[in-house]
Scaffold this motif. Structure first.
Motif, PDB file in Angstrom:
ATOM      1  N   ILE A 216       0.827  -1.215   0.000  1.00  0.00           N
ATOM      2  CA  ILE A 216       0.000   0.000   0.000  1.00  0.00           C
ATOM      3  C   ILE A 216       0.861   1.265   0.000  1.00  0.00           C
ATOM      4  CG2 ILE A 216      -1.842   1.227   1.287  1.00  0.00           C
ATOM      5  CD1 ILE A 216      -2.861  -1.326   2.297  1.00  0.00           C
ATOM      6  N   LYS A 217       2.162   1.116  -0.011  1.00  0.00           N
ATOM      7  CA  LYS A 217       3.052   2.284   0.066  1.00  0.00           C
ATOM      8  C   LYS A 217       2.777   3.295  -1.046  1.00  0.00           C
ATOM      9  CE  LYS A 217       6.934   0.371   2.650  1.00  0.00           C
ATOM     10  NZ  LYS A 217       6.759   1.320   3.768  1.00  0.00           N
ATOM     11  N   LYS A 218       2.379   2.812  -2.235  1.00  0.00           N
ATOM     12  CA  LYS A 218       2.138   3.719  -3.356  1.00  0.00           C
ATOM     13  C   LYS A 218       0.667   3.836  -3.739  1.00  0.00           C
ATOM     14  CE  LYS A 218       6.682   3.114  -5.520  1.00  0.00           C
ATOM     15  NZ  LYS A 218       7.385   2.791  -6.795  1.00  0.00           N
ATOM     16  N   THR A 219      -0.217   3.226  -2.971  1.00  0.00           N
ATOM     17  CA  THR A 219      -1.649   3.300  -3.271  1.00  0.00           C
ATOM     18  C   THR A 219      -2.195   4.675  -2.899  1.00  0.00           C
ATOM     19  OG1 THR A 219      -1.907   0.938  -2.801  1.00  0.00           O
ATOM     20  CG2 THR A 219      -3.918   2.292  -2.792  1.00  0.00           C
ATOM     21  N   PRO A 220      -2.886   5.368  -3.804  1.00  0.00           N
ATOM     22  CA  PRO A 220      -3.474   6.663  -3.454  1.00  0.00           C
ATOM     23  C   PRO A 220      -4.475   6.522  -2.314  1.00  0.00           C
ATOM     24  CG  PRO A 220      -3.465   6.361  -5.836  1.00  0.00           C
ATOM     25  CD  PRO A 220      -3.100   5.042  -5.227  1.00  0.00           C
ATOM     26  N   ILE A 221      -4.323   7.339  -1.278  1.00  0.00           N
ATOM     27  CA  ILE A 221      -5.257   7.380  -0.149  1.00  0.00           C
ATOM     28  C   ILE A 221      -5.843   8.785  -0.078  1.00  0.00           C
ATOM     29  CG2 ILE A 221      -5.552   7.188   2.340  1.00  0.00           C
ATOM     30  CD1 ILE A 221      -3.292   5.165   2.398  1.00  0.00           C
ATOM     31  N   ILE A 222      -7.143   8.876  -0.271  1.00  0.00           N
ATOM     32  CA  ILE A 222      -7.838  10.165  -0.235  1.00  0.00           C
ATOM     33  C   ILE A 222      -8.561  10.273   1.102  1.00  0.00           C
ATOM     34  CG2 ILE A 222      -9.612  11.602  -1.308  1.00  0.00           C
ATOM     35  CD1 ILE A 222      -9.055  10.128  -3.930  1.00  0.00           C
ATOM     36  N   MET A 223      -8.174  11.247   1.900  1.00  0.00           N
ATOM     37  CA  MET A 223      -8.796  11.413   3.209  1.00  0.00           C
ATOM     38  C   MET A 223     -10.049  12.267   3.089  1.00  0.00           C
ATOM     39  SD  MET A 223      -5.758  11.462   6.028  1.00  0.00           S
ATOM     40  CE  MET A 223      -6.756  10.485   7.133  1.00  0.00           C
ATOM     41  N   LEU A 224     -11.075  11.902   3.860  1.00  0.00           N
ATOM     42  CA  LEU A 224     -12.373  12.571   3.818  1.00  0.00           C
ATOM     43  C   LEU A 224     -12.569  13.376   5.096  1.00  0.00           C
ATOM     44  CD1 LEU A 224     -14.394   9.413   2.704  1.00  0.00           C
ATOM     45  CD2 LEU A 224     -13.573  11.236   1.213  1.00  0.00           C
ATOM     46  N   SER A 225     -12.950  14.638   4.920  1.00  0.00           N
ATOM     47  CA  SER A 225     -13.140  15.481   6.094  1.00  0.00           C
ATOM     48  C   SER A 225     -14.255  16.480   5.842  1.00  0.00           C
ATOM     49  CB  SER A 225     -11.848  16.237   6.426  1.00  0.00           C
ATOM     50  OG  SER A 225     -12.050  17.141   7.484  1.00  0.00           O
ATOM     51  N   SER A 226     -15.095  16.733   6.885  1.00  0.00           N
ATOM     52  CA  SER A 226     -16.187  17.702   6.742  1.00  0.00           C
ATOM     53  C   SER A 226     -15.652  19.125   6.739  1.00  0.00           C
ATOM     54  CB  SER A 226     -17.206  17.528   7.873  1.00  0.00           C
ATOM     55  OG  SER A 226     -16.570  17.607   9.122  1.00  0.00           O
ATOM     56  N   LYS A 227     -14.522  19.357   7.366  1.00  0.00           N
ATOM     57  CA  LYS A 227     -13.877  20.674   7.315  1.00  0.00           C
ATOM     58  C   LYS A 227     -12.372  20.474   7.493  1.00  0.00           C
ATOM     59  CE  LYS A 227     -15.320  21.454  12.124  1.00  0.00           C
ATOM     60  NZ  LYS A 227     -15.938  22.428  13.049  1.00  0.00           N
ATOM     61  N   THR A 228     -11.649  20.765   6.452  1.00  0.00           N
ATOM     62  CA  THR A 228     -10.210  20.534   6.452  1.00  0.00           C
ATOM     63  C   THR A 228      -9.481  21.780   6.927  1.00  0.00           C
ATOM     64  OG1 THR A 228     -10.461  19.026   4.593  1.00  0.00           O
ATOM     65  CG2 THR A 228      -8.242  19.817   5.062  1.00  0.00           C
ATOM     66  N   SER A 229      -8.793  21.674   8.055  1.00  0.00           N
ATOM     67  CA  SER A 229      -7.990  22.781   8.570  1.00  0.00           C
ATOM     68  C   SER A 229      -6.539  22.585   8.138  1.00  0.00           C
ATOM     69  CB  SER A 229      -8.079  22.809  10.096  1.00  0.00           C
ATOM     70  OG  SER A 229      -7.435  21.672  10.646  1.00  0.00           O
ATOM     71  N   PRO A 230      -5.732  23.650   8.158  1.00  0.00           N
ATOM     72  CA  PRO A 230      -4.302  23.500   7.819  1.00  0.00           C
ATOM     73  C   PRO A 230      -3.621  22.442   8.686  1.00  0.00           C
ATOM     74  CG  PRO A 230      -4.906  25.815   7.865  1.00  0.00           C
ATOM     75  CD  PRO A 230      -6.096  25.047   8.392  1.00  0.00           C
ATOM     76  N   LEU A 231      -4.031  22.355   9.956  1.00  0.00           N
ATOM     77  CA  LEU A 231      -3.427  21.363  10.840  1.00  0.00           C
ATOM     78  C   LEU A 231      -3.774  19.948  10.387  1.00  0.00           C
ATOM     79  CD1 LEU A 231      -1.847  20.608  13.364  1.00  0.00           C
ATOM     80  CD2 LEU A 231      -3.964  20.873  14.693  1.00  0.00           C
ATOM     81  N   ASP A 232      -5.050  19.766   9.980  1.00  0.00           N
ATOM     82  CA  ASP A 232      -5.468  18.450   9.477  1.00  0.00           C
ATOM     83  C   ASP A 232      -4.655  18.062   8.243  1.00  0.00           C
ATOM     84  OD1 ASP A 232      -7.318  17.891  11.404  1.00  0.00           O
ATOM     85  OD2 ASP A 232      -9.034  18.633  10.268  1.00  0.00           O
ATOM     86  N   GLU A 233      -4.429  19.032   7.367  1.00  0.00           N
ATOM     87  CA  GLU A 233      -3.674  18.753   6.150  1.00  0.00           C
ATOM     88  C   GLU A 233      -2.251  18.321   6.479  1.00  0.00           C
ATOM     89  OE1 GLU A 233      -3.835  21.814   3.253  1.00  0.00           O
ATOM     90  OE2 GLU A 233      -6.031  21.864   3.174  1.00  0.00           O
ATOM     91  N   VAL A 234      -1.632  19.004   7.446  1.00  0.00           N
ATOM     92  CA  VAL A 234      -0.272  18.645   7.854  1.00  0.00           C
ATOM     93  C   VAL A 234      -0.260  17.245   8.460  1.00  0.00           C
ATOM     94  CG1 VAL A 234       1.614  19.174   9.452  1.00  0.00           C
ATOM     95  CG2 VAL A 234       0.483  21.016   8.205  1.00  0.00           C
ATOM     96  N   LYS A 235      -1.239  16.972   9.344  1.00  0.00           N
ATOM     97  CA  LYS A 235      -1.321  15.642   9.962  1.00  0.00           C
ATOM     98  C   LYS A 235      -1.559  14.566   8.911  1.00  0.00           C
ATOM     99  CE  LYS A 235      -3.715  15.226  13.794  1.00  0.00           C
ATOM    100  NZ  LYS A 235      -4.839  15.371  14.755  1.00  0.00           N
ATOM    101  N   GLY A 236      -2.381  14.902   7.899  1.00  0.00           N
ATOM    102  CA  GLY A 236      -2.653  13.942   6.831  1.00  0.00           C
ATOM    103  C   GLY A 236      -1.416  13.648   6.007  1.00  0.00           C
ATOM    104  N   ILE A 237      -0.659  14.682   5.683  1.00  0.00           N
ATOM    105  CA  ILE A 237       0.578  14.509   4.915  1.00  0.00           C
ATOM    106  C   ILE A 237       1.573  13.665   5.702  1.00  0.00           C
ATOM    107  CG2 ILE A 237       2.597  15.714   3.994  1.00  0.00           C
ATOM    108  CD1 ILE A 237       0.668  18.035   3.295  1.00  0.00           C
TER     109      ILE A 237
END
Length: 280
Positions: A216-237
């Motif tokens: 799964i190292k190269k499998t695209p993972i799309i995260m779903l969020s009702s409101k994406t904050s900059p902090l969420d984006e950093v945590k997701g990355i």
């Protein structure tokens, strides 16, 4: 909207019934074929079934409502065709097209008007335990997608968007992070949609653990969020997600995200297939 079936083995008829429940654009109801009360559309299993007396005797103007389900396209090229094995997105797309072109624009005549159907409200979503595992017949060329979300309406919304795409789909579902980690040990997926807020393991931790799996190292993972904050984006990355999609799903935004990851999937699938072949 009544969909009749003729000549289907019971297992395949049951599969069609499950597929029809996935449509949110229309309420499709699978009914038994009755020559005295013809359905809006009739699915015929195999081209040879067109020669059956009860089918060949149908009114000439009803043939536009016949759909042949078979591995090969029928010789009568004017008839709509659904390829076999059955793929959910393909079935719904063909039926919607027939309704748009034929039924919505051309009123039924007295000779082929079906009896009124009592369609209950709860048929719109209702993903069964079986359908959570896999929605479609296995297909080597189908895009294998895992949707991880604890909300049934959200899983349904994503399934609707995926089935509207012009490609074959095999869609599996997981309701929480632990289930996602388990199912990805058993199956390989080309694309994963992952909700952030879930009971138990949240999306960030699930994503981190998924990325620790070699396949799964190269499998695209799309995260779903009702409101994406900059902090969420950093945590997701940091967790390893590929991109974000905001809930509720906006079709245009969904299409943009899919176009972006599709290029990566196209390039990566041959590499993964070669790796799997070496492992096997």
């Amino acid at each position: 909207m009544q969909v009749g079936s003729f000549g289907f083995p019971e297992q395949q008829r049951s599969k069609v019934e499950k597929i029809l429940r996935l449509s949110r654009r229309r309420d499709y109801e699978l009914v038994a074929f009755d020559e005295t009360a013809l359905p809006d559309v009739l699915l015929v299993f195999g081209e040879e079934a067109l020669s059956a007396p009860s089918v060949s005797a149908l009114p000439a103007d009803y043939r536009r409502r016949l759909v042949v389900v078979s591995r090969q396209k029928p010789k009568e090229v004017s008839l709509p065709h659904i390829g076999y094995p059955l793929i959910s997105s393909r079935v719904i797309r063909v039926l919607d097209g027939i309704v748009d072109r034929t039924i919505d624009s051309v009123p039924l005549t007295d000779s082929d008007a079906p009896q009124a159907a009592d369609v209950s409200e709860n048929k719109k979503v209702a993903l069964s335990d079986e359908s959570r595992t896999q929605e479609t017949e296995p297909d080597d060329n189908a895009l294998r997608v895992l949707v991880v979300d604890d909300s049934a309406p959200m899983r349904q919304a994503l399934a609707d968007q995926l089935m509207a795409l012009p490609m074959a789909m095999q869609i599996s579902f997981a309701e929480d992070g632990a289930s996602a980690l388990s199912v990805t040990d058993q199956q390989h997926f080309d694309l994963i949609f992952l909700d952030i807020m879930m009971p138990g393991i949240d999306g960030f931790e699930t994503c981190t653990q998924l990325r620790q799996k070699a396949h799964i190292k190269k499998t695209p993972i799309i995260m779903l969020s009702s409101k994406t904050s900059p902090l969420d984006e950093v945590k997701g990355i940091m967790a390893g997600c590929s991109t974000y999609l905001t809930k509720p799903i906006v079709p245009d935004e969904f299409q943009k995200v899919i176009r972006r990851v599709s290029k990566w999937i196209t390039e990566y699938r041959p590499e993964r297939a070669a790796s799997q072949a070496r492992t096997n």
